[in-house]
Write an enzyme that holds these catalytic residues in place. Structure first.
Site, mmCIF file in Angstrom:
data_model
loop_
_atom_site.group_PDB
_atom_site.id
_atom_site.type_symbol
_atom_site.label_atom_id
_atom_site.label_comp_id
_atom_site.label_asym_id
_atom_site.label_seq_id
_atom_site.Cartn_x
_atom_site.Cartn_y
_atom_site.Cartn_z
ATOM 1 N N TYR A 63 -9.034 18.727 42.056
ATOM 2 C CA TYR A 63 -7.983 18.549 41.058
ATOM 3 C C TYR A 63 -8.563 18.009 39.746
ATOM 4 C CZ TYR A 63 -5.020 18.811 45.249
ATOM 5 O OH TYR A 63 -4.404 19.196 46.420
ATOM 6 N N HIS A 129 -10.599 20.560 52.629
ATOM 7 C CA HIS A 129 -9.594 21.218 51.785
ATOM 8 C C HIS A 129 -9.418 22.686 52.148
ATOM 9 C CE1 HIS A 129 -7.869 20.948 47.414
ATOM 10 N NE2 HIS A 129 -7.042 21.537 48.235
ATOM 11 N N ARG A 212 6.728 24.677 44.796
ATOM 12 C CA ARG A 212 6.007 24.672 43.519
ATOM 13 C C ARG A 212 6.960 24.596 42.320
ATOM 14 N NH1 ARG A 212 0.696 25.505 44.590
ATOM 15 N NH2 ARG A 212 0.215 26.316 46.666
ATOM 16 N N PHE A 214 10.112 25.472 42.266
ATOM 17 C CA PHE A 214 11.210 26.439 42.318
ATOM 18 C C PHE A 214 12.502 25.799 42.812
ATOM 19 C CE2 PHE A 214 13.509 29.815 44.688
ATOM 20 C CZ PHE A 214 13.793 30.660 43.616
#
Length: 340
Positions: A63, A129, A212, A214
């Site tokens: 990130y 990950h 995400r 939505f």
């Protein structure tokens, strides 16, 4: 409608830790969704989360190519004993590119780099990950188990992994958490990992439980996504599929209104109601949305509303795959019907 107990009531376990059922995914403070917020705003969001009782903070080396871990280190190091700090390895930025690398020597090096950025002597929960298809998962987990033995990590996790991979990893070293995408429109855990995690005593940590963004009060649209926003590459947000998904969202909004909660709270309550070993780590840049998400812990959403929401939006009704084909090829999770 008949009210049910709050879906998030009481702490939930991740290995040796007890945490509230809703934590904070910190990715979008540095990465993925367009231009990150200014450092001062990101730091304020993290401090507010602490004040509001969040104890599980999730980051990753990927990130912001280390920037997110540095952010958490600056803000949270002084509060280290109050929190469960989770990060991830095996997917990093190399020369400006996103690289999957699960080789033991890489995981050892990136762990030391993460500890320095996070300003801590140990990471509470360290996830692989992505499963590197060029490296047996047993080798990757074996190297991470050495980090536990060295006191650099307290518990291990996986991310975007299948039930079969979870079992293989767990046979090498106990896995405390499996972090997979899980929401009304991403049902992949229901293809095996939800059950496997329960059988092995593993917490299933749902990332992107609000689809995400939505399933929030301000859903993104294809025409509004910034140039570098990762959702521009996700079929569910493209012009072919998005209008049909917005119609499903409209129906969910009506269900939420009838249940006396927001759409985001309905979506989070649905995820938390799936099983007692499920937790959620929604991310946000908004203090108001942070508080809205955390309020679900004390919210009793009617069971009928949760059932109705699960019927309106699922892997059969959603339009478009979870990722594009190139990204799906990198991911170890079970595919879920047309939704990928």
């Amino acid at each position: 409608m008949t009210a049910t107990p709050p879906a998030g009531r009481g702490p939930r376990r991740i290995g040796p830790f007890e945490v509230p059922a809703v934590g904070l995914g910190c990715m979008n403070l540095s990465h993925a969704y367009g231009v990150p917020p200014e450092p001062r705003a990101a730091e304020h969001l993290l401090r507010t989360a602490l004040d509001e009782g969040v104890t599980l903070f999730d980051t990753a080396a990927l990130y912001g190519f280390g920037a997110n871990e540095e952010l958490l280190g600056r803000v949270l190091a002084a509060h280290r004993e109050r929190i469960v700090l989770a990060s991830k390895c095996g997917l990093t930025g190399v020369d400006g590119r996103r690289v999957i690398d699960g080789r033991p020597e890489t995981l050892r090096r990136t762990a030391d780099e993460a500890l320095a950025r996070l300003r801590t002597d140990s990471i509470d929960l360290y996830h692989l990950h992505r499963v590197d298809r060029q490296v047996p998962v047993e080798e990757s987990i074996g190297a991470m188990a050495e980090l536990v033995q060295a006191g650099k990590v307290r518990a291990l996790g996986l991310s975007e992994a299948s039930a079969a991979t979870l079992r293989r990893a767990h046979a090498v070293h106990p896995i405390a958490a499996l972090q997979n995408e899980y929401s009304l429109w991403s049902r992949n855990p229901e293809q095996g990992t939800l059950v496997a995690a329960a059988e092995l005593g593993v917490a299933l940590v749902a990332f992107s439980p609000l689809a995400r963004g939505f399933l929030t009060s301000a859903p993104p649209g294809p025409g509004t996504l910034p140039e570098r926003d990762v959702r521009r590459q996700m079929p569910r947000f493209d012009a072919r599929h998005y209008p049909a998904n917005l119609e499903l969202r409209r129906r969910l909004d009506e269900i939420a209104g009838g249940a006396g909660c927001t759409l985001a709270q309905l979506a989070l309550a649905w995820v938390l109601s799936r099983a007692p070993h499920v937790l959620a780590i929604p991310g946000t840049r908004s203090v108001a949305h942070l508080r809205e998400n955390l309020a679900v812990l004390d919210l009793a959403v009617p069971g009928e509303a949760l059932d109705a929401a699960g019927e309106v939006l699922d892997s059969a009704t959603v339009h478009g795959a979870r990722y594009n084909e190139a990204t799906l090829a990198e991911i170890d999770t079970e595919r879920c019907g047309a939704a990928g």
